[in-house]
Design a protein around this motif. Sequence first.
Motif, PDB file in Angstrom:
ATOM      1  N   MET A   1       0.840  -1.173   0.000  1.00 31.03           N
ATOM      2  CA  MET A   1       0.000   0.000   0.000  1.00 31.03           C
ATOM      3  C   MET A   1       0.889   1.241   0.000  1.00 31.03           C
ATOM      4  N   SER A   2       0.710   2.062  -0.992  1.00 30.64           N
ATOM      5  CA  SER A   2       1.413   3.337  -1.065  1.00 30.64           C
ATOM      6  C   SER A   2       0.398   4.442  -0.799  1.00 30.64           C
ATOM      7  N   ALA A   3       0.507   5.062   0.374  1.00 30.13           N
ATOM      8  CA  ALA A   3      -0.452   6.101   0.730  1.00 30.13           C
ATOM      9  C   ALA A   3       0.295   7.283   1.338  1.00 30.13           C
ATOM     10  N   LYS A   4      -0.213   8.477   1.060  1.00 30.37           N
ATOM     11  CA  LYS A   4       0.425   9.692   1.555  1.00 30.37           C
ATOM     12  C   LYS A   4      -0.648  10.691   1.979  1.00 30.37           C
ATOM     13  N   LEU A   5      -0.476  11.274   3.173  1.00 35.19           N
ATOM     14  CA  LEU A   5      -1.389  12.289   3.681  1.00 35.19           C
ATOM     15  C   LEU A   5      -0.903  13.656   3.203  1.00 35.19           C
ATOM     16  N   VAL A   6      -1.752  14.340   2.430  1.00 33.90           N
ATOM     17  CA  VAL A   6      -1.369  15.620   1.827  1.00 33.90           C
ATOM     18  C   VAL A   6      -2.425  16.687   2.131  1.00 33.90           C
ATOM     19  N   SER A   7      -2.001  17.923   2.054  1.00 40.54           N
ATOM     20  CA  SER A   7      -2.905  19.043   2.272  1.00 40.54           C
ATOM     21  C   SER A   7      -3.976  19.088   1.195  1.00 40.54           C
ATOM     22  N   TYR A   8      -5.195  19.406   1.596  1.00 37.74           N
ATOM     23  CA  TYR A   8      -6.290  19.571   0.634  1.00 37.74           C
ATOM     24  C   TYR A   8      -5.926  20.639  -0.393  1.00 37.74           C
ATOM     25  N   ASP A   9      -5.233  21.678   0.044  1.00 34.94           N
ATOM     26  CA  ASP A   9      -4.843  22.765  -0.857  1.00 34.94           C
ATOM     27  C   ASP A   9      -3.953  22.301  -2.005  1.00 34.94           C
ATOM     28  N   SER A  10      -3.234  21.202  -1.808  1.00 30.14           N
ATOM     29  CA  SER A  10      -2.318  20.712  -2.847  1.00 30.14           C
ATOM     30  C   SER A  10      -2.996  19.796  -3.870  1.00 30.14           C
ATOM     31  N   LEU A  11      -4.276  19.480  -3.662  1.00 32.11           N
ATOM     32  CA  LEU A  11      -4.972  18.569  -4.569  1.00 32.11           C
ATOM     33  C   LEU A  11      -5.318  19.262  -5.885  1.00 32.11           C
ATOM     34  N   ASN A  12      -5.277  18.492  -6.949  1.00 36.44           N
ATOM     35  CA  ASN A  12      -5.703  19.029  -8.244  1.00 36.44           C
ATOM     36  C   ASN A  12      -7.235  18.969  -8.326  1.00 36.44           C
ATOM     37  N   PRO A  13      -7.843  19.618  -9.324  1.00 38.56           N
ATOM     38  CA  PRO A  13      -9.315  19.640  -9.417  1.00 38.56           C
ATOM     39  C   PRO A  13      -9.956  18.255  -9.438  1.00 38.56           C
ATOM     40  N   ARG A  14      -9.351  17.312 -10.131  1.00 37.60           N
ATOM     41  CA  ARG A  14      -9.913  15.948 -10.176  1.00 37.60           C
ATOM     42  C   ARG A  14      -9.891  15.306  -8.793  1.00 37.60           C
ATOM     43  N   GLN A  15      -8.784  15.466  -8.081  1.00 37.63           N
ATOM     44  CA  GLN A  15      -8.687  14.892  -6.740  1.00 37.63           C
ATOM     45  C   GLN A  15      -9.687  15.540  -5.785  1.00 37.63           C
ATOM     46  N   ARG A  16      -9.933  16.833  -5.953  1.00 40.26           N
ATOM     47  CA  ARG A  16     -10.930  17.494  -5.105  1.00 40.26           C
ATOM     48  C   ARG A  16     -12.324  16.919  -5.375  1.00 40.26           C
ATOM     49  N   GLN A  17     -12.626  16.615  -6.636  1.00 38.90           N
ATOM     50  CA  GLN A  17     -13.900  15.963  -6.957  1.00 38.90           C
ATOM     51  C   GLN A  17     -13.968  14.581  -6.322  1.00 38.90           C
ATOM     52  N   GLN A  18     -12.845  13.873  -6.326  1.00 34.45           N
ATOM     53  CA  GLN A  18     -12.806  12.541  -5.727  1.00 34.45           C
ATOM     54  C   GLN A  18     -12.999  12.612  -4.203  1.00 34.45           C
ATOM     55  N   VAL A  19     -12.471  13.662  -3.571  1.00 38.68           N
ATOM     56  CA  VAL A  19     -12.705  13.846  -2.142  1.00 38.68           C
ATOM     57  C   VAL A  19     -14.202  14.012  -1.895  1.00 38.68           C
ATOM     58  N   GLU A  20     -14.864  14.805  -2.727  1.00 40.82           N
ATOM     59  CA  GLU A  20     -16.305  15.025  -2.578  1.00 40.82           C
ATOM     60  C   GLU A  20     -17.104  13.730  -2.708  1.00 40.82           C
ATOM     61  N   ALA A  21     -16.528  12.722  -3.350  1.00 41.03           N
ATOM     62  CA  ALA A  21     -17.216  11.441  -3.556  1.00 41.03           C
ATOM     63  C   ALA A  21     -16.952  10.435  -2.431  1.00 41.03           C
ATOM     64  N   ILE A  22     -16.139  10.809  -1.433  1.00 43.25           N
ATOM     65  CA  ILE A  22     -15.889   9.897  -0.310  1.00 43.25           C
ATOM     66  C   ILE A  22     -17.213   9.596   0.390  1.00 43.25           C
ATOM     67  N   GLU A  23     -17.476   8.333   0.612  1.00 44.54           N
ATOM     68  CA  GLU A  23     -18.704   7.889   1.272  1.00 44.54           C
ATOM     69  C   GLU A  23     -18.366   7.318   2.639  1.00 44.54           C
ATOM     70  N   VAL A  24     -19.020   7.854   3.653  1.00 43.32           N
ATOM     71  CA  VAL A  24     -18.840   7.371   5.017  1.00 43.32           C
ATOM     72  C   VAL A  24     -19.919   6.324   5.296  1.00 43.32           C
ATOM     73  N   HIS A  25     -19.528   5.218   5.921  1.00 42.82           N
ATOM     74  CA  HIS A  25     -20.488   4.177   6.275  1.00 42.82           C
ATOM     75  C   HIS A  25     -21.583   4.785   7.148  1.00 42.82           C
ATOM     76  N   GLN A  26     -22.823   4.400   6.891  1.00 47.73           N
ATOM     77  CA  GLN A  26     -23.980   4.958   7.596  1.00 47.73           C
ATOM     78  C   GLN A  26     -23.815   4.908   9.110  1.00 47.73           C
ATOM     79  N   ASP A  27     -23.239   3.822   9.646  1.00 49.81           N
ATOM     80  CA  ASP A  27     -23.054   3.688  11.092  1.00 49.81           C
ATOM     81  C   ASP A  27     -22.012   4.648  11.648  1.00 49.81           C
ATOM     82  N   GLN A  28     -21.153   5.192  10.797  1.00 47.90           N
ATOM     83  CA  GLN A  28     -20.082   6.079  11.253  1.00 47.90           C
ATOM     84  C   GLN A  28     -20.427   7.559  11.116  1.00 47.90           C
ATOM     85  N   ILE A  29     -21.453   7.884  10.353  1.00 45.59           N
ATOM     86  CA  ILE A  29     -21.811   9.285  10.128  1.00 45.59           C
ATOM     87  C   ILE A  29     -22.101   9.997  11.444  1.00 45.59           C
TER      88      ILE A  29
END
Length: 161
Positions: A1-29
């Motif tokens: 697994m290659s994962a990196k925690l980055v600032s939201y400000d550094s995301l490109n427009p496509r990645q920002r759209q992908q962030v908006e598509a993150i779905e939280v499990h109903q039990d965790q909301i």
Amino acid sequence: MSAKLVSYDSLNPRQRQQVEAIEVHQDQIKFSGDIHGALHTLLSKPGPGVKGFALLAEDVPVAFLLLKRPPALPVWADEHSATLHALQVDQRQQGKGYGKACLLALPAVAREAWPEIRGLELSVDADNAQAIGLYAKYGFVDSGEAYKGRIGYERRMGMSF
């Protein structure tokens, strides 16, 4: 697994759209809110007290979190810390270690964002045993305090640097 925690400000427009598509499990909301609420907190009143971070796996956002400092720091937090809010791993990506990756990377990105901080704090619902266990496993210590939160009692946990 290659994962990196980055600032939201550094995301490109496509990645920002992908962030908006993150779905939280109903039990965790009820514990973390949803991505729309987190992004509203970040984007509605931009300022130095709130920063967003996305966990990228192969350059695709799979998790999101907020960190806060004054003037957005909650009243229960120590003024020399940053506080963790709205940690959300996309439900389609859970079980792959992305929550762990966020917590392991968190101290370094928090210190990079605010070098003057002395630690991290969070508030977690007392009934959320899974989250309490995860936070404890990665260095957060329960303060022993419980207080009335928005949906029940909450525990405060912290990590000193």
